[in-house]
Design a protein around this motif. Structure first.
Motif, PDB file in Angstrom:
ATOM      1  N   GLY A  19       3.784   1.432   9.623  1.00 45.35           N
ATOM      2  CA  GLY A  19       4.746   2.281   8.909  1.00 45.35           C
ATOM      3  C   GLY A  19       4.712   3.714   9.409  1.00 45.35           C
ATOM      4  O   GLY A  19       4.162   4.031  10.465  1.00 45.35           O
ATOM      5  N   GLY A  20       5.325   4.588   8.587  1.00 42.54           N
ATOM      6  CA  GLY A  20       5.418   6.001   8.948  1.00 42.54           C
ATOM      7  C   GLY A  20       6.305   6.242  10.143  1.00 42.54           C
ATOM      8  O   GLY A  20       6.043   7.139  10.957  1.00 42.54           O
ATOM      9  N   PHE A  21       7.379   5.463  10.276  1.00 42.33           N
ATOM     10  CA  PHE A  21       8.252   5.572  11.439  1.00 42.33           C
ATOM     11  C   PHE A  21       9.124   6.828  11.360  1.00 42.33           C
ATOM     12  O   PHE A  21       9.470   7.299  10.283  1.00 42.33           O
ATOM     13  N   ASP A  22       9.496   7.336  12.533  1.00 45.27           N
ATOM     14  CA  ASP A  22      10.364   8.502  12.660  1.00 45.27           C
ATOM     15  C   ASP A  22      11.536   8.109  13.560  1.00 45.27           C
ATOM     16  O   ASP A  22      11.324   7.659  14.691  1.00 45.27           O
ATOM     17  N   SER A  23      12.755   8.284  13.066  1.00 41.32           N
ATOM     18  CA  SER A  23      13.928   7.849  13.829  1.00 41.32           C
ATOM     19  C   SER A  23      14.055   8.576  15.161  1.00 41.32           C
ATOM     20  O   SER A  23      14.607   8.036  16.126  1.00 41.32           O
ATOM     21  N   THR A  24      13.563   9.825  15.247  1.00 40.83           N
ATOM     22  CA  THR A  24      13.671  10.568  16.510  1.00 40.83           C
ATOM     23  C   THR A  24      12.781   9.990  17.598  1.00 40.83           C
ATOM     24  O   THR A  24      12.956  10.303  18.779  1.00 40.83           O
ATOM     25  N   GLN A  25      11.802   9.144  17.218  1.00 42.27           N
ATOM     26  CA  GLN A  25      10.900   8.534  18.190  1.00 42.27           C
ATOM     27  C   GLN A  25      11.183   7.049  18.395  1.00 42.27           C
ATOM     28  O   GLN A  25      10.407   6.356  19.036  1.00 42.27           O
TER      29      GLN A  25
END
Length: 406
Positions: free
Chosen positions: A335-341
């Motif tokens: 988890g802890g995903f970031d759309s920019t990455q």
């Protein structure tokens, strides 16, 4: 002896208006001049003035009825405008006060034979105040209107951008649903063992913080590794093709590239930049390797060595029991995903070995030749689980060679 009020004649004419006084709609008050006639001492006859006040016909050349009608119209207009222009009531009250002072001053100066100039001064001062008030009101209105228009324009731009983004998301979701329906139909027909006879690829159609694939295979303790894959980015920066996280370290192994940064390899949160040039829209084969002995690393693209170095997390070993994720960078395990990455594009034939592959083995992989898998992560459909709209699609770069993906 002071003259009665009827002796003071206020001559109104349409050719001379009181400029600057606004708010009296329907009638235009006009003032020509105020005539005061001094009376010599001893000739003041109060009875005569009272007779003139009671008998308007004594004023030769004056239209008494017209003056009376005009005065009445002005009085009615002022009464009507009091309800409509509340903000100017103070100004109107001050006008009444100034007129009273003017009338008193005129009476006093007439008795003393002095000039009667207070009327003109009061009117001029009142005109200046009214013009200033009108200017302030006009500027405030224009300023508020401009600010309101700017906010409306900004809201309109945000609405259009949101509508466009929503449309793109809806299209991506519709495509994913269609693919899922097709997949379900295949499962119902019992075609799962041969769903992708010519291989498959993972598709990440849009940049999100929820679309990813997980490798359902236990990752053992590693003293070295080689990671290879076929990659076709669809946007600037490849995002994060692969990340491996353990409970104590979310950046145990990460391969990523930002929108304006080079490709990077992270081992135990230590980073090195890789001299890779990955373009959009075409399939490219890349490999990276690492060893705890000296922290040596190598980077390959298209089967050729592009760069190498050392001192990357030297002496460290890759901890077991974590989660290997494709398409997203993990800040916590899973988890802890970031759309920019996030990865936007397609990938296939992802493999992880528990050793450093030779340059010849990497070149063989780039030509779609078969080599022995290391067993850490094997590219099989049963080991890859997609989430959030990522899909498995038939076909991959090496399918034209009719070679096994293993």
């Amino acid at each position: 002896c002071s003259p009665p009020p009827a002796a003071l004649l206020l001559l109104l004419s349409s050719g001379s208006r009181l400029s600057g006084v606004t708010g009296l709609t329907g009638h235009d008050p006009a003032v020509s001049r105020l005539i005061c006639t001094p009376i010599p001492p001893g000739q003041c006859n109060t009875g005569k003035f009272e007779q003139q006040a009671d008998d308007p016909s004594l004023y030769a050349g004056e239209d008494w009825g017209y003056l009376r009608t005009t005065a009445e119209d002005l009085r009615q207009t002022v009464l009507q405008q009091k309800d409509q222009i509340q903000s100017d009531q103070r100004t109107i009250h001050e006008l009444t006060g100034k007129l009273s002072e003017c009338e008193k001053g005129l009476h006093g100066r007439t008795r003393r034979g002095g000039p009667a100039g207070l009327w003109g001064g009061a009117i001029a001062q009142l005109q200046d105040r009214i013009e200033k008030l009108e200017g302030d009101m006009s500027w405030t209105g224009e300023d508020l209107e401009g600010e309101l228009q700017k906010k409306l324009d900004l809201l309109d731009k945000e609405r259009k951008a949101l509508r466009l983004e929503t449309h793109k998301q809806r299209q991506a979701i519709d495509q994913s649903i269609a693919k899922l329906h097709h997949r379900v139909s295949g499962l119902e027909e019992g075609t799962e063992p041969n769903a992708f006879p010519e291989g498959f690829r993972l598709s990440f159609p849009t940049r999100t913080n929820y679309m990813y694939a997980a490798v359902n295979q236990h990752i053992p303790k590693l003293h070295a590794f080689t990671i290879c894959m076929w990659l076709r980015p669809a946007d600037k920066g490849i995002g994060t093709p692969l990340s491996y996280a353990v409970p104590d370290q979310p950046n145990e192994v990460v391969l990523l590239q930002g929108l304006r940064t080079p490709v990077e390899l992270l081992v135990n949160d230590k980073v090195v930049q890789l001299p890779l040039n990955i373009s959009r829209g075409s399939w490219q084969h890349i490999c990276v390797s690492w060893s705890q002995r000296g922290g040596t690393w190598q980077a390959f693209q298209g089967g050729r060595l592009r760069g190498e170095g050392h001192s990357l997390a030297a002496g460290h070993h890759i901890r077991p029991g974590g989660l290997l994720v494709l398409g997203q960078e993990q800040d916590t395990v899973g988890g802890g995903f970031d759309s920019t990455q996030a990865l936007v594009g397609e990938m296939s034939q992802v493999g992880v070995w528990d050793r450093v592959l030779s340059a010849n083995q990497v070149a063989s992989l780039s030509r779609c030749s078969k080599i022995t898998q290391g067993g850490v992560a094997v590219w099989t459909e049963s080991q890859i689980q997609v989430h959030g709209g990522a899909t498995k699609d038939p076909g991959e770069p090496c399918s034209k060679h009719s070679m096994s993906s293993q």
